[in-house]
Scaffold this motif. Structure first.
Motif, PDB file in Angstrom:
ATOM      1  N   THR A 193       1.094  -1.403  -0.021  1.00 22.81           N
ATOM      2  CA  THR A 193       0.216  -0.009   0.073  1.00 22.81           C
ATOM      3  C   THR A 193       0.406   1.277   0.528  1.00 22.81           C
ATOM      4  O   THR A 193       0.398   1.808  -0.720  1.00 22.81           O
ATOM      5  CB  THR A 193      -1.038   0.234   1.567  1.00 22.81           C
ATOM      6  N   GLN A 194       2.015   1.106   0.921  1.00 25.83           N
ATOM      7  CA  GLN A 194       2.782   2.462   1.130  1.00 25.83           C
ATOM      8  C   GLN A 194       3.584   2.437  -0.502  1.00 25.83           C
ATOM      9  O   GLN A 194       3.809   3.722  -1.037  1.00 25.83           O
ATOM     10  CB  GLN A 194       4.464   2.097   1.834  1.00 25.83           C
ATOM     11  N   LEU A 195       4.379   1.431  -1.235  1.00 26.70           N
ATOM     12  CA  LEU A 195       4.913   1.428  -2.401  1.00 26.70           C
ATOM     13  C   LEU A 195       3.431   1.792  -3.230  1.00 26.70           C
ATOM     14  O   LEU A 195       3.858   2.805  -4.717  1.00 26.70           O
ATOM     15  CB  LEU A 195       5.166   0.482  -2.929  1.00 26.70           C
ATOM     16  N   PHE A 196       2.029   1.695  -3.493  1.00 34.36           N
ATOM     17  CA  PHE A 196       1.054   2.543  -4.315  1.00 34.36           C
ATOM     18  C   PHE A 196       0.849   3.924  -3.884  1.00 34.36           C
ATOM     19  O   PHE A 196       1.104   4.763  -4.624  1.00 34.36           O
ATOM     20  CB  PHE A 196      -0.155   1.218  -3.723  1.00 34.36           C
ATOM     21  N   PHE A 197       1.167   3.930  -2.831  1.00 34.46           N
ATOM     22  CA  PHE A 197       0.725   5.611  -2.512  1.00 34.46           C
ATOM     23  C   PHE A 197       2.308   6.280  -3.009  1.00 34.46           C
ATOM     24  O   PHE A 197       2.335   7.401  -3.601  1.00 34.46           O
ATOM     25  CB  PHE A 197       0.522   5.651  -1.190  1.00 34.46           C
ATOM     26  N   ASN A 198       3.334   6.062  -2.892  1.00 32.16           N
ATOM     27  CA  ASN A 198       3.906   5.918  -2.769  1.00 32.16           C
ATOM     28  C   ASN A 198       4.040   6.401  -4.964  1.00 32.16           C
ATOM     29  O   ASN A 198       4.770   7.369  -5.260  1.00 32.16           O
ATOM     30  CB  ASN A 198       5.700   5.443  -2.393  1.00 32.16           C
ATOM     31  N   GLN A 235      22.723  19.693   7.120  1.00 34.37           N
ATOM     32  CA  GLN A 235      22.497  20.766   6.871  1.00 34.37           C
ATOM     33  C   GLN A 235      20.643  20.426   6.138  1.00 34.37           C
ATOM     34  O   GLN A 235      21.144  22.308   5.214  1.00 34.37           O
ATOM     35  CB  GLN A 235      24.213  20.912   6.243  1.00 34.37           C
ATOM     36  N   THR A 236      20.582  19.965   6.683  1.00 34.99           N
ATOM     37  CA  THR A 236      19.116  19.553   5.751  1.00 34.99           C
ATOM     38  C   THR A 236      18.059  19.245   7.031  1.00 34.99           C
ATOM     39  O   THR A 236      18.701  18.552   7.132  1.00 34.99           O
ATOM     40  CB  THR A 236      18.743  18.701   4.337  1.00 34.99           C
ATOM     41  N   THR A 237      16.502  20.043   6.779  1.00 32.93           N
ATOM     42  CA  THR A 237      16.330  19.592   7.057  1.00 32.93           C
ATOM     43  C   THR A 237      14.574  19.737   6.741  1.00 32.93           C
ATOM     44  O   THR A 237      14.583  20.133   5.523  1.00 32.93           O
ATOM     45  CB  THR A 237      16.132  20.108   9.037  1.00 32.93           C
ATOM     46  N   GLU A 238      13.113  19.042   7.551  1.00 33.39           N
ATOM     47  CA  GLU A 238      12.429  19.026   6.915  1.00 33.39           C
ATOM     48  C   GLU A 238      11.254  19.191   7.821  1.00 33.39           C
ATOM     49  O   GLU A 238      11.358  18.398   8.345  1.00 33.39           O
ATOM     50  CB  GLU A 238      12.036  18.302   5.153  1.00 33.39           C
ATOM     51  N   VAL A 239       9.864  19.058   7.333  1.00 30.67           N
ATOM     52  CA  VAL A 239       8.683  19.455   7.956  1.00 30.67           C
ATOM     53  C   VAL A 239       7.728  19.105   7.457  1.00 30.67           C
ATOM     54  O   VAL A 239       7.582  19.609   6.024  1.00 30.67           O
ATOM     55  CB  VAL A 239       8.795  20.476   9.138  1.00 30.67           C
ATOM     56  N   ALA A 240       6.349  18.106   7.436  1.00 26.74           N
ATOM     57  CA  ALA A 240       5.596  17.833   6.716  1.00 26.74           C
ATOM     58  C   ALA A 240       4.565  18.635   7.560  1.00 26.74           C
ATOM     59  O   ALA A 240       3.931  18.182   8.789  1.00 26.74           O
ATOM     60  CB  ALA A 240       5.476  16.421   6.739  1.00 26.74           C
ATOM     61  N   PHE A 241       3.243  19.291   6.793  1.00 31.43           N
ATOM     62  CA  PHE A 241       1.537  19.782   7.056  1.00 31.43           C
ATOM     63  C   PHE A 241       1.173  18.786   6.999  1.00 31.43           C
ATOM     64  O   PHE A 241       0.812  18.291   5.293  1.00 31.43           O
ATOM     65  CB  PHE A 241       1.299  20.864   6.644  1.00 31.43           C
ATOM     66  N   SER A 242       0.176  18.797   7.506  1.00 29.54           N
ATOM     67  CA  SER A 242      -0.841  17.129   7.318  1.00 29.54           C
ATOM     68  C   SER A 242      -2.189  17.554   6.204  1.00 29.54           C
ATOM     69  O   SER A 242      -2.744  18.668   7.152  1.00 29.54           O
ATOM     70  CB  SER A 242      -1.812  16.637   8.630  1.00 29.54           C
ATOM     71  N   SER A 243      -2.991  17.152   5.416  1.00 30.51           N
ATOM     72  CA  SER A 243      -3.633  17.613   5.139  1.00 30.51           C
ATOM     73  C   SER A 243      -3.854  19.150   4.887  1.00 30.51           C
ATOM     74  O   SER A 243      -5.058  19.825   5.785  1.00 30.51           O
ATOM     75  CB  SER A 243      -4.918  16.877   5.871  1.00 30.51           C
ATOM     76  N   VAL A 244      -3.171  19.572   3.710  1.00 26.52           N
ATOM     77  CA  VAL A 244      -3.394  20.642   3.329  1.00 26.52           C
ATOM     78  C   VAL A 244      -4.473  20.992   2.438  1.00 26.52           C
ATOM     79  O   VAL A 244      -3.492  20.042   1.763  1.00 26.52           O
ATOM     80  CB  VAL A 244      -2.382  21.540   3.197  1.00 26.52           C
ATOM     81  N   PRO A 245      -5.644  21.587   2.307  1.00 26.53           N
ATOM     82  CA  PRO A 245      -6.358  21.650   1.401  1.00 26.53           C
ATOM     83  C   PRO A 245      -5.327  23.196   0.080  1.00 26.53           C
ATOM     84  O   PRO A 245      -4.592  24.030  -0.089  1.00 26.53           O
ATOM     85  CB  PRO A 245      -7.248  23.040   2.313  1.00 26.53           C
ATOM     86  N   THR A 264      -6.340   5.126   4.973  1.00 28.30           N
ATOM     87  CA  THR A 264      -7.532   6.686   4.839  1.00 28.30           C
ATOM     88  C   THR A 264      -6.290   8.092   5.309  1.00 28.30           C
ATOM     89  O   THR A 264      -6.683   8.555   4.547  1.00 28.30           O
ATOM     90  CB  THR A 264      -8.637   6.624   5.904  1.00 28.30           C
ATOM     91  N   ALA A 265      -5.463   7.454   6.114  1.00 26.17           N
ATOM     92  CA  ALA A 265      -4.760   8.586   6.705  1.00 26.17           C
ATOM     93  C   ALA A 265      -3.778   9.702   5.013  1.00 26.17           C
ATOM     94  O   ALA A 265      -3.569  10.278   5.083  1.00 26.17           O
ATOM     95  CB  ALA A 265      -3.835   8.620   7.484  1.00 26.17           C
ATOM     96  N   ASN A 266      -3.304   8.317   4.153  1.00 28.64           N
ATOM     97  CA  ASN A 266      -2.064   8.349   3.274  1.00 28.64           C
ATOM     98  C   ASN A 266      -2.983   9.066   2.048  1.00 28.64           C
ATOM     99  O   ASN A 266      -3.107  10.295   1.389  1.00 28.64           O
ATOM    100  CB  ASN A 266      -1.639   6.988   2.618  1.00 28.64           C
TER     101      ASN A 266
END
Lengths: 440, 46
Positions: free
Chosen positions: A258-263, A352-362, B19-21
């Motif tokens: 499932t993860q590979l599918f979403f990737n 020297q690199t960093t990142e952050v993810a924001f969830s469910s951004v419309p 669902t989360a993804n």
């Protein structure tokens, strides 16, 4: 394997009818001695006086007079029970102990005219169904492992076995206080025992029997429940553990797929990418990007920052604001990278690199606001920064979190299984702690 | 029986993961540091 033990030859499932019991008078007390395996039995014990009598010839010579008073067997002599589709009759009973006499176990000699002899052994309520085997098994050297029928058995205990009490009849010359060297090798639920006496070696092979099966077979209601753990008792968690591990592996595989599918379906689109030089005067000032268009519905949005700091730090407070709704989300992106060398050689930490993810951004129009602080600002130096915004990036955090949620139950089952095996092998007198790692 | 319950639990966990993804949730956002929470709140309540 069970079949091997119970049916060495073509199985004969027919129950045998009660055969004639040949009787003799005890030469010591005149009591009646009954013989069930006529022509095979060599020694029999008088039920009245306990004398061991040689019944292999007509003279009925007394071999031994009773040294101990009669003791009741849990399965009375003459009882019949069906095990492995064969009806067995108990014809002999003896109590044996280790050399110290503290640890006792009981052995029942079973007879079936078509199948021959078997044994039931009982110690602390644990039962084994045992058959003597005529094989040469190599035990030379320091090896604690023997192999039979492509199964490896590990040495569990070794010591002496002394006959303490006998009752019934036996197909060999038996004697109270008879002392033999024994070694037990286990591959739960199987056991392989070696008995050595006067240069003769006898091997027997057995299988662990739940006490309820013995009770059902011989129609005994009140067999005591087992105490402790027997050397070859199978872990009650083994079967469950296998099922649980299978469920876990299938679920983990499905999760990965499932993860590979979403990737694969992730847009992973860079919607903002700027390199800026923040002067020292930029501390606590708000840097605002040009409008950023985020397309589609709900999706994650990753803000990535890079700075070529060395032995220094930069910290960004990033806020992603929707131009229409004013909704916003903020996060801190710390960057720090230190390196050097000491007596252990060169070292480095951070990145020297960093990142952050924001969830469910419309989807919509956004601005990125960034506040910068840096160690270099204290020295009045600027810092170079690169800031990226990536829409709908492939993210593995959900996968790892879900996998973590799947793990506790299999881990708990595995721990319980290991505790069982550790307790079991703590009873071993071979000092084979190293065996533990090879047992499961 | 227990392994069936566990299988049901795994199925629910995978469903939640899907669902989360699908909704763009990023679990890493649960653990990120926010040094300026007061300011963040101002943003949300603008």
């Amino acid at each position: 394997m069970v079949d091997d033990i119970s049916h060495p030859t073509e199985p004969d499932k027919a129950a045998f009818r009660p055969g004639p019991v040949q009787t003799f008078s005890c030469p010591n007390c005149g009591g009646v001695i009954g013989i069930r395996a006529l022509g095979i039995t060599i020694n029999a014990v008088c039920e009245s006086c306990g004398s061991i009598v040689d019944v292999s010839n007509e003279n009925l010579r007394i071999i031994e007079t009773a040294a101990v008073k009669a003791q009741a067997a849990q399965i009375p002599i003459g009882s019949r029970g069906t095990l492995f589709d064969t009806e067995w009759e108990v014809i002999g009973y003896m109590i044996r102990s280790d050399g110290s006499g503290r640890y006792l176990w009981r052995e029942y000699l079973l007879f079936n005219p078509y199948q021959g002899f078997r044994f039931l052994t009982e110690a602390n309520g644990h039962w084994n169904f045992i058959k003597n085997i005529r094989v040469a098994i190599e035990t030379g050297g320091s090896s604690r492992i023997v192999e039979l029928d492509e199964r490896q058995y590990r040495l569990f205990e070794q010591g002496r076995a002394v006959v303490r009490y006998v009752m019934g009849e036996f197909y060999w010359r038996i004697s109270v206080e008879e002392d033999t060297a024994v070694a037990d090798y286990v591959a739960a639920p199987h056991i392989l025992s070696k008995e050595s006496s006067d240069g003769d070696i006898m091997w027997s092979q057995g299988i662990y029997m739940p006490h309820r099966e013995i009770g059902n077979a011989f129609k005994l209601d009140k067999l005591p429940a087992p105490k402790g753990i027997a050397p070859n008792q199978p872990s009650p968690y083994t079967g469950k553990l296998g099922q649980i591990v299978n469920v876990f592996l299938v679920s983990a595989g499905l999760l990965l797929a499932t993860q590979l599918f979403f990737n694969e379906r992730a847009a992973d689109r860079v919607v903002f990418d700027r390199k800026i030089q923040a002067p020292a005067s930029a501390r606590d000032q708000l840097l605002i990007s040009e409008p950023i268009t985020l397309t589609g519905g709900l999706a994650n949005t990753v803000v990535m920052a890079k700075s070529n700091v060395s032995n220094n730090w930069v910290e960004l407070d990033a806020t992603l604001s929707n131009d229409v709704t004013d909704a916003s989300d903020s996060a801190t992106l710390p960057i720090e990278y230190y390196s050097g060398s000491d007596s252990d050689g060169p070292w480095s930490e951070g990145g020297q690199t960093t990142e952050v993810a924001f969830s469910s951004v419309p989807g919509g129009e956004y601005h990125l606001q960034v506040e910068v602080d840096a160690g270099a600002f204290a020295e009045g130096k600027p810092v170079d920064l690169q800031v990226k915004v990536i829409r709908d990036a492939p993210i593995w955090a959900n996968f790892w979190l879900t996998l973590l949620l799947l793990l506790p139950y299999p881990a708990w089952a595995l721990i319980r299984h290991w505790i069982f095996v550790l307790k079991q092998w703590s009873e071993s007198n071979t000092g084979s702690v190293s065996n533990l790692t090879r047992t499961t | 029986m227990k392994h069936k319950l566990y299988a049901a639990y795994c199925a629910l966990a995978i469903l939640a993961f899907m669902t989360a993804n699908y909704r763009g949730f990023a679990a890493s956002s649960l653990f990120r540091t926010e040094h300026r929470q007061q300011q963040d709140q101002n943003h949300y309540h603008k």
